[in-house]
Write a protein that holds these residues in place. Structure first.
Motif, PDB file in Angstrom:
ATOM      1  N   ASN A 190       0.842  -1.189   0.000  1.00 20.01           N
ATOM      2  CA  ASN A 190       0.000   0.000   0.000  1.00 20.01           C
ATOM      3  C   ASN A 190       0.873   1.233   0.000  1.00 20.01           C
ATOM      4  N   SER A 191       0.280   2.350  -0.358  1.00 18.43           N
ATOM      5  CA  SER A 191       1.016   3.608  -0.371  1.00 18.43           C
ATOM      6  C   SER A 191       0.460   4.541   0.691  1.00 18.43           C
ATOM      7  N   GLU A 310       9.093  -1.044   5.315  1.00 17.13           N
ATOM      8  CA  GLU A 310       9.217  -0.760   3.893  1.00 17.13           C
ATOM      9  C   GLU A 310       8.727  -1.896   3.001  1.00 17.13           C
ATOM     10  N   GLU A 311       8.743  -3.137   3.504  1.00 17.24           N
ATOM     11  CA  GLU A 311       8.265  -4.257   2.683  1.00 17.24           C
ATOM     12  C   GLU A 311       6.755  -4.213   2.468  1.00 17.24           C
ATOM     13  N   ASN A 312       6.059  -3.389   3.217  1.00 16.89           N
ATOM     14  CA  ASN A 312       4.612  -3.264   3.063  1.00 16.89           C
ATOM     15  C   ASN A 312       4.204  -1.989   2.337  1.00 16.89           C
ATOM     16  N   ILE A 313       5.180  -1.166   1.973  1.00 18.07           N
ATOM     17  CA  ILE A 313       4.888   0.151   1.407  1.00 18.07           C
ATOM     18  C   ILE A 313       5.381   0.228  -0.036  1.00 18.07           C
ATOM     19  N   GLN A 314       4.507   0.684  -0.923  1.00 19.31           N
ATOM     20  CA  GLN A 314       4.885   0.873  -2.318  1.00 19.31           C
ATOM     21  C   GLN A 314       5.416   2.283  -2.569  1.00 19.31           C
ATOM     22  N   CYS A 315       4.674   3.299  -2.162  1.00 19.13           N
ATOM     23  CA  CYS A 315       5.073   4.686  -2.378  1.00 19.13           C
ATOM     24  C   CYS A 315       4.822   5.503  -1.112  1.00 19.13           C
ATOM     25  N   TYR A 339      10.501   0.911 -10.389  1.00 20.96           N
ATOM     26  CA  TYR A 339      10.097  -0.492 -10.350  1.00 20.96           C
ATOM     27  C   TYR A 339       9.172  -0.794  -9.175  1.00 20.96           C
ATOM     28  N   ALA A 340       8.195  -1.657  -9.428  1.00 22.40           N
ATOM     29  CA  ALA A 340       7.318  -2.129  -8.360  1.00 22.40           C
ATOM     30  C   ALA A 340       8.144  -2.813  -7.284  1.00 22.40           C
ATOM     31  N   ASP A 341       7.850  -2.501  -6.035  1.00 17.87           N
ATOM     32  CA  ASP A 341       8.527  -3.080  -4.866  1.00 17.87           C
ATOM     33  C   ASP A 341      10.024  -2.777  -4.863  1.00 17.87           C
ATOM     34  N   ASN A 342      10.460  -1.824  -5.703  1.00 13.48           N
ATOM     35  CA  ASN A 342      11.884  -1.471  -5.814  1.00 13.48           C
ATOM     36  C   ASN A 342      12.751  -2.645  -6.247  1.00 13.48           C
ATOM     37  N   VAL A 343      12.171  -3.575  -6.972  1.00 10.50           N
ATOM     38  CA  VAL A 343      12.916  -4.715  -7.507  1.00 10.50           C
ATOM     39  C   VAL A 343      13.177  -4.462  -8.993  1.00 10.50           C
ATOM     40  N   ASP A 344      14.431  -4.367  -9.375  1.00 13.91           N
ATOM     41  CA  ASP A 344      14.813  -4.045 -10.748  1.00 13.91           C
ATOM     42  C   ASP A 344      14.515  -5.238 -11.663  1.00 13.91           C
ATOM     43  N   THR A 345      13.434  -5.127 -12.417  1.00 14.17           N
ATOM     44  CA  THR A 345      12.993  -6.232 -13.269  1.00 14.17           C
ATOM     45  C   THR A 345      13.999  -6.535 -14.365  1.00 14.17           C
TER      46      THR A 345
END
Length: 352
Positions: A190-191, A310-315, A339-345
């Motif tokens: 969630n943001s 931070e693992e529960n927060i998107q923005c 990137y979503a979830d700060n994971v570099d796709t």
């Protein structure tokens, strides 16, 4: 296909999408494939709400315009210049897409194809039509994409990598089922927004865009406010008044009535303006038509708290109150490199 060939195909797609706006659909002479695709896409946009009641034309048009603005040569170059895409070993990447908002899985689709991989796509039952149409357009522009795009009807088989998006419950299933495959498994996030009482009316009105766009169904929608002790909500509610029309959508109105009734029967203290309730709650995930809030003592402590969560927060949205926060009204307009979830796709697709 060369990287430039792939980029050019997506640039053409961006030009195609730029023709479709809530203000009116207007053909442009320099867009490829309009004779085949334009009228059909207009029809699909208007029919989409019958497939998914949340996909109103207004919301679909917003998604299309956002992607048309993203798919430019400048943006693609800025995004991809950070990577070496010249020696990619082709793999098949299973994409399990969500359907909470229109084209929510398009970035994964784009990333897989731009890297030169094959996309094996499992669509959400809530979004069965938009991406296949855009895939057909891409194939029309560049026929070699026909070998790169596969829509799976049944069980996913014969793939090398996985990118799956779902709820926390489905994520546990994905993690077990795909435990032997390199994967990105996205869970619920969630943001949030941080206010200090110094926001202008314009900023608070822009915050309403972060709350109400897509009816609050996206992980980038603000569902929680952090406010200082003693915060007065009157300016916030005055700014939200610009979005009162949301209550005229039946599905939203039904959620508003139901969730408000549940809160009241539970004797929760609410603030209510007739189309939005706000409730003090420690959770980040509020139901549709409601926003939670929580008081903070000082920003330094709040920053530390949010880092732990931070693992529960998107923005995080604020007026520069915290590092790396997003400006009001911008959550639903991410850059290609956000990137979503700060994971570099892209990095995942290249090094795996």
């Amino acid at each position: 296909m060369t990287l430039e060939t792939k980029k050019n195909a997506f640039i053409e797609l961006g030009k195609f999408l730029s023709q479709f706006t809530e203000a009116g659909n207007a053909q442009k002479e320099d867009v490829l494939g309009n004779d085949i695709f334009f009228d059909s896409f207009v029809d699909l946009i208007l029919l989409t709400q019958s497939h998914n009641g949340w996909y109103t034309p207004e919301q679909v048009y917003f998604a299309l315009q956002s992607w048309s603005e993203a798919l430019t040569q400048e943006n693609l170059n800025t995004w991809l210049n950070a990577y070496d895409l010249n020696a990619v070993s082709e793999k098949t990447v299973a994409l399990i897409l969500a359907g909470n908002i229109p084209l929510v899985g398009f970035h994964d689709f784009l990333s897989v194809l731009i890297c030169g991989h094959r996309a094996l796509i499992k669509l959400s039952s809530n979004d069965q039509h938009l991406l296949p149409f855009l895939a057909k357009y891409l194939i029309h522009v560049q026929a070699e994409f026909s070998k790169k795009i596969i829509f799976a009807e049944g069980k996913l088989e014969n793939f090398d990598l996985v990118i799956a998006t779902g709820s926390n419950n489905t994520a546990r299933y994905f993690e077990f089922y795909f435990k032997d495959k390199p994967s990105i498994i996205r869970k619920s996030r969630n943001s949030i927004a941080i206010l200090n009482g110094g926001e202008t009316k314009e900023q608070l009105t822009a915050l309403g865009e972060d709350i109400f766009r897509y009816f609050g169904l996206g992980c980038r929608n603000v569902s929680k406010l952090f406010v200082p002790k003693g915060y007065v909500f009157d300016p916030f509610f005055e700014a939200m008044f610009a979005y009162q029309g949301v209550i005229h959508y039946e599905k939203y109105a039904n959620n508003y009535d139901y969730n408000k009734a549940v809160f009241l029967m539970s004797n929760f203290k609410l603030l209510d303006n007739g189309f939005l309730t706000i409730k003090e709650d420690a959770s980040h995930a509020s139901p549709i038509s409601s926003v939670f809030y929580e008081f903070y003592d000082n920003l330094a402590d709040l920053d530390q708290k949010l880092q732990q969560e931070e693992e529960n927060i998107q923005c995080i949205v604020s007026n520069n109150l915290i590092a790396n926060s997003i400006a009001f009204g911008q959550t639903q307009k991410p850059n290609l490199w956000d990137y979503a979830d700060n994971v570099d796709t892209i990095t995942f697709l290249l090094i795996t």
